[in-house]
Design an enzyme around this catalytic site. Structure first.
Site, PDB file in Angstrom:
ATOM      1  N   GLU A 189       0.793  -1.212  -0.140  1.00 55.54           N
ATOM      2  CA  GLU A 189      -0.093   0.039   0.171  1.00 55.54           C
ATOM      3  C   GLU A 189       0.882   1.419   0.074  1.00 55.54           C
ATOM      4  O   GLU A 189       0.567   2.184   0.835  1.00 55.54           O
ATOM      5  CB  GLU A 189      -0.876   0.103   1.193  1.00 55.54           C
ATOM      6  CG  GLU A 189      -1.900  -1.313   0.994  1.00 55.54           C
ATOM      7  CD  GLU A 189      -2.710  -1.452   2.305  1.00 55.54           C
ATOM      8  OE1 GLU A 189      -2.739  -0.402   3.110  1.00 55.54           O
ATOM      9  OE2 GLU A 189      -3.606  -2.349   2.244  1.00 55.54           O
ATOM     10  N   ASN A 224       2.173  -4.737  -3.505  1.00 61.18           N
ATOM     11  CA  ASN A 224       0.737  -4.859  -3.224  1.00 61.18           C
ATOM     12  C   ASN A 224       0.028  -3.632  -2.834  1.00 61.18           C
ATOM     13  O   ASN A 224       0.347  -2.788  -2.013  1.00 61.18           O
ATOM     14  CB  ASN A 224       0.698  -6.024  -2.309  1.00 61.18           C
ATOM     15  CG  ASN A 224      -0.731  -6.400  -2.050  1.00 61.18           C
ATOM     16  OD1 ASN A 224      -1.213  -7.142  -3.022  1.00 61.18           O
ATOM     17  ND2 ASN A 224      -1.142  -6.606  -0.965  1.00 61.18           N
ATOM     18  N   HIS A 246     -10.232  -5.673  -2.950  1.00 61.74           N
ATOM     19  CA  HIS A 246     -11.468  -5.572  -1.933  1.00 61.74           C
ATOM     20  C   HIS A 246     -12.401  -4.753  -2.417  1.00 61.74           C
ATOM     21  O   HIS A 246     -12.378  -3.361  -2.482  1.00 61.74           O
ATOM     22  CB  HIS A 246     -10.686  -4.877  -0.475  1.00 61.74           C
ATOM     23  CG  HIS A 246      -9.875  -5.699   0.205  1.00 61.74           C
ATOM     24  ND1 HIS A 246     -10.115  -6.900   0.699  1.00 61.74           N
ATOM     25  CD2 HIS A 246      -8.366  -5.414   0.456  1.00 61.74           C
ATOM     26  CE1 HIS A 246      -9.047  -7.291   1.533  1.00 61.74           C
ATOM     27  NE2 HIS A 246      -7.898  -6.396   1.252  1.00 61.74           N
ATOM     28  N   GLU A 293      -6.006 -10.307  -2.196  1.00 57.54           N
ATOM     29  CA  GLU A 293      -6.926 -10.321  -1.070  1.00 57.54           C
ATOM     30  C   GLU A 293      -8.515  -9.993  -1.501  1.00 57.54           C
ATOM     31  O   GLU A 293      -9.224  -9.381  -0.748  1.00 57.54           O
ATOM     32  CB  GLU A 293      -6.654  -9.035  -0.264  1.00 57.54           C
ATOM     33  CG  GLU A 293      -5.106  -8.801  -0.105  1.00 57.54           C
ATOM     34  CD  GLU A 293      -4.417  -7.908   0.853  1.00 57.54           C
ATOM     35  OE1 GLU A 293      -5.609  -7.150   1.423  1.00 57.54           O
ATOM     36  OE2 GLU A 293      -3.507  -7.823   1.223  1.00 57.54           O
TER      37      GLU A 293
HETATM   38  O1  9MR Z   1      -6.964  -9.094   7.687  1.00 59.84           O
HETATM   39  C1  9MR Z   1      -6.471  -8.166   8.492  1.00 59.84           C
HETATM   40  C2  9MR Z   1      -7.254  -7.739   9.683  1.00 59.84           C
HETATM   41  O2  9MR Z   1      -7.362  -8.859  10.493  1.00 59.84           O
HETATM   42  C3  9MR Z   1      -6.420  -6.798  10.363  1.00 59.84           C
HETATM   43  O3  9MR Z   1      -6.994  -6.228  11.467  1.00 59.84           O
HETATM   44  C4  9MR Z   1      -6.088  -5.712   9.340  1.00 59.84           C
HETATM   45  C5  9MR Z   1      -5.264  -4.387   9.981  1.00 59.84           C
HETATM   46  O4  9MR Z   1      -4.939  -3.461   9.288  1.00 59.84           O
HETATM   47  O5  9MR Z   1      -5.500  -5.957   8.396  1.00 59.84           O
HETATM   48  C6  9MR Z   1      -6.110  -7.007   7.794  1.00 59.84           C
HETATM   49  O6  9MR Z   1      -5.320  -7.217   6.475  1.00 59.84           O
HETATM   50  C7  9MR Z   1      -5.155  -6.063   5.601  1.00 59.84           C
HETATM   51  C8  9MR Z   1      -3.892  -6.497   4.739  1.00 59.84           C
HETATM   52  O7  9MR Z   1      -3.055  -6.598   5.650  1.00 59.84           O
HETATM   53  C9  9MR Z   1      -3.587  -5.288   3.650  1.00 59.84           C
HETATM   54  N1  9MR Z   1      -4.824  -4.962   3.053  1.00 59.84           N
HETATM   55  C10 9MR Z   1      -6.029  -4.834   3.636  1.00 59.84           C
HETATM   56  C11 9MR Z   1      -6.295  -5.849   4.474  1.00 59.84           C
HETATM   57  C12 9MR Z   1      -7.649  -5.709   5.157  1.00 59.84           C
HETATM   58  O8  9MR Z   1      -7.563  -4.356   6.045  1.00 59.84           O
END
Ligand code: 9MR
Length: 509
Positions: A165, A206, A242, A271
């Site tokens: 990101e 990513n 997403h 994702e």
């Molecule tokens: O799935 C992850 C969630 O359990 C965490 O609380 C969250 C915190 O930032 O991160 C989620 O995963 C993220 C991923 O690492 C990066 N892209 C967005 C995902 C959804 O927030």
């Protein structure tokens, strides 16, 4: 990615495609048409086309045995949702903890899966000590973190999201300690450090909202074009995907993936989920199924698309409801770990059958009431099932669920079939207490069939049902989840139909 690298793991592309073909022929010869072959898994369907299907997971979920069984069998790659992030692996400077990440790579090894490492450098889930460092110490902290973490997982991780990101929505670089200390060069520095630590892993950048054509994906395209031109070790670009039904499908997704592939890079959907405002309804679910289908079709259409990872496969563990209150239903399996119709859609997109779960619209429930009294001692639903698909449905595999609330009085029930053109002798019925009681839905009337086949386009006709408490005390039907007021048949999304245990119609409360 090279085939040699792929062959580290058993359940990958190429060779299995041949094996699957041999297995299919053998099954056909041995079993004949009457004996259905075990349906292939999502990953097996994808592997036959040179792709993988993966899922995110997290440590607490692995102790949920039914969850782990599906994760281990249906998916060929897993991504740790949290346990390889900086706050999990180096919570204090120089003190590394790998137990939780190791549990993920152990699981993958035990199930012949690959692992996407996630993630080495990200502005979020970054322990406070990093941001508190003097700028001149950030680069060495970053390269040390990468050396330790990617070094530890060398050989166990197929691909790394090295940088996660890095972009703002307008395609400029996102602020943070790394950009502040090193400018955008931090990205090349991170990739070089990851390559030194694990020369065999595929190194990805990513991001989200880069799935379609637009300012943000243009920013990514400019960056990786420069990195490639400068010979920086980068292998691929990850597109998180997403998605949400209310925001539309990303414009030009296939063309977007293709332009990155044309730079000589791998691409992957990393994702995927498709959320919606709850409650779900058939229209939103149909839009969602269309989005899943288009994402898989985009990956299949781009040779260098390695595969698709869903951001956990079940609503039971999806991040969506926690992050977007009031939204959910974003994944392929429901909270009871039953595949949803969208699972069948994905199977079909991958060239398989719908898994017997019934694609959207295979069977629908219609309802009418012949009972206007909401406060008396009987509930009298009338159902009609319609086969909207193009294959016959074996009624012995079908269960219909009508939810109601039992209120005070006896907790035992008597159920009746008053009339049906099928013959009430073929209709089974019983009341079951809900696993998770909700207002208006603490019990359900389950209706099944001892046999029979419903041809494409055919309807069962009336199934006139009735139930009462054994003490004949009154109900208050006004708040019952599945109840409607129409006296002629209408589609009933609050009545669920399961085929072979998989939800084929309706929304559970
Ligand atoms: O799935 C992850 C969630 O359990 C965490 O609380 C969250 C915190 O930032 O991160 C989620 O995963 C993220 C991923 O690492 C990066 N892209 C967005 C995902 C959804 O927030």
């Amino acid at each position: 990615m090279s085939l040699a690298k792929r062959s580290r793991h058993g359940r990958t592309a190429g060779i299995p495609a041949l094996l699957l073909a041999v297995l299919a022929v053998t099954t056909a010869l041995a079993g004949g048409p009457a004996q259905a072959a075990e349906p292939l898994t999502l990953h097996e369907l994808a592997a036959a086309q040179g792709k993988y299907v993966g899922s995110a997971t997290d440590n607490p979920e692995l102790s949920d045995a039914p969850y782990a069984a599906i994760l281990g069998s249906e998916f060929g790659r897993i991504t740790p949702g949290n346990s390889m992030k900086w706050d999990a692996t180096e919570p204090q400077q120089g003190r590394f903890t790998f137990e939780r990440g190791d549990a993920i790579t152990d699981f993958a090894r035990a199930h012949g899966q690959g692992v996407r490492g996630h993630t080495l450098v990200w502005h979020s889930q970054l322990p406070g000590w990093v941001a508190a460092l003097p700028p001149e110490q950030v680069e060495s902290a970053m390269t040390n973190h990468i050396a330790q973490v990617a070094g530890h997982y060398r050989g166990a991780v197929e691909a790394w999201d090295v940088v996660n990101e890095p972009f703002n929505e307008d395609g400029t670089f996102r602020a943070g300690p790394f950009l502040d200390a090193m400018g955008s060069d931090y990205i090349a520095t991170a990739l070089r450090a990851a390559h030194a630590a694990d020369p065999d892993a595929d190194l990805y950048i990513n991001d989200y909202n880069t799935d379609g054509l637009g300012a943000k994906s243009d920013g990514m395209y400019r960056l990786v074009s420069e990195l490639v031109a400068e010979g920086v070790p980068i292998d691929g670009v990850g597109f998180q995907s997403h998605l949400a039904v209310q925001y539309g499908f990303p414009e030009g997704m296939r063309q977007n993936l293709q332009r990155f592939a044309d730079l000589g890079l791998d691409v992957a959907v990393t994702e995927l989920d498709v959320r919606m405002q709850l409650p779900a309804d058939p229209a939103k679910l149909a839009t969602q199924a269309g989005y899943y289908q288009r994402v898989f079709e985009a990956c299949l259409a781009v040779t260098r698309c390695e595969g698709v990872t869903v951001w956990d496969y079940t609503d039971k563990y999806s991040w969506v409801p926690g992050a977007f209150p009031g939204q959910g239903a974003a994944t392929l399996y429901d909270e009871n770990l039953l595949p949803k119709p969208v699972y069948g859609t994905v199977r079909t997109a991958l060239g398989g059958d719908d898994g017997g779960g019934g694609g959207p619209g295979t069977l629908k429930a219609q309802y009418r009431t012949q009972d206007q009294a909401t406060g008396d001692n009987q509930i009298k639903p009338v159902l009609n099932l319609v086969n909207t698909g193009d294959t016959p449905v074996d009624l012995s595999t079908v269960t219909v669920r009508y939810w109601f609330s039992g209120e005070a009085g006896a907790a035992s029930y008597t159920t009746w079939c008053d009339w049906s053109p099928l013959g009430c002798g073929t209709v089974t019925h019983r009341v079951v207490a809900a696993d998770t009681p909700k207002a208006g839905a603490d019990h359900h009337l389950d209706v099944g069939f001892t046999g029979g086949t419903l041809a494409p386009g055919a309807a069962t006709g009336d199934i006139q049902l009735r139930l009462n408490k054994t003490d004949w005390s009154n109900f208050d039907e006004a708040d019952d989840y599945s109840r409607g007021t129409g006296t002629s048949y209408t589609d009933a999304p609050k009545i669920a139909v399961h085929i072979g245990g998989a939800l084929a119609w309706g929304i559970e409360p």
